[in-house]
Design an enzyme around this catalytic site. Sequence first.
Site, PDB file in Angstrom:
ATOM      1  N   HIS A 288       0.841  -1.191   0.000  1.00 33.52           N
ATOM      2  CA  HIS A 288       0.000   0.000   0.000  1.00 33.52           C
ATOM      3  C   HIS A 288       0.880   1.246   0.000  1.00 33.52           C
ATOM      4  CE1 HIS A 288      -2.408   3.053   2.479  1.00 33.52           C
ATOM      5  NE2 HIS A 288      -3.053   2.953   1.327  1.00 33.52           N
ATOM      6  N   SER A 289       0.549   2.211  -0.856  1.00 31.93           N
ATOM      7  CA  SER A 289       1.182   3.523  -0.824  1.00 31.93           C
ATOM      8  C   SER A 289       2.701   3.398  -1.039  1.00 31.93           C
ATOM      9  CB  SER A 289       0.839   4.193   0.516  1.00 31.93           C
ATOM     10  OG  SER A 289       1.110   5.550   0.508  1.00 31.93           O
ATOM     11  N   TYR A 290       3.519   3.925  -0.106  1.00 29.73           N
ATOM     12  CA  TYR A 290       4.981   3.750  -0.169  1.00 29.73           C
ATOM     13  C   TYR A 290       5.355   2.275  -0.243  1.00 29.73           C
ATOM     14  CZ  TYR A 290       9.534   2.965   2.094  1.00 29.73           C
ATOM     15  OH  TYR A 290      10.791   2.502   2.429  1.00 29.73           O
TER      16      TYR A 290
END
Length: 265
Positions: free
Chosen positions: A109-111
């Site tokens: 998720h995300s980074y």
Amino acid sequence: MLPAFSRRALMGLFGLAAATPAAVQAGPNDAPPKQTFVVVHGATAGGWEWKRTGQFLQEDGHTVYRATLTGLGERMHLNSPDVDLQTHINDVVNLILFEDLTDVVLTGHSYGGMVITGVMDRIPERIKHVVFLDAAVPEDGQSIWDIFGSAPPLNSDRFKDGFMQVPWVKPGDKPPHSVKHSIKCFNQPVSFKNPAAKALQVTYVAFVPKDKSAEERAKTDKSWQRADSRGWTIRTFPGGHVAQQEDPRGVATLIEQSIADRNRK
């Protein structure tokens, strides 16, 4: 130069969009086969952010490992400005190797998209499917700052002492909560050149708020465009950047159904 950072801006920074929505409703007779999931969280977070989604996956009979990256979450006591992206890639690679996991469904998720890209490059033989959840999709040799065109000013209150700060967390706030995150994680480029890694089946999911247009965002979303150019399956899911906290059951079902996705040739 990027705009001033806030909680909303951070979500926007690491939350990327996609295109046409894909159905995420499971049929009544569609009992998914049992899988092994390794879930990698985003910047400043920890495995705690995926607790409810992980519980739903476990209730469906799956095995779930919620990684917490060095210096974050319950491992905040190990935080240091020397922690970098390679440290976090090693965290997940070693989790998979020391637990002797195979046929892993790897999600980031995300980074965490930066992290799982490095994991794909290192141990593709251990991975069955990969799911990028509102996550960064880098090219070989790119850092997360490269994806967004430039780094923010690193001598501000938001970025100081070698860390991205978390001003929305106040003294006395009880865990779980975000913690500061080493800037080196965002400066360091990732390797993605292993042919076996590039052959893996991958799904890219965008969490799209109700007041946003996935089609409009897709026009400027470099990570979505990169995923599409690689032939990955593109899905969208209604919700903000932390949709896994807003609708953990829905996100769990989405991840389960993504396993059947196949890359376009």
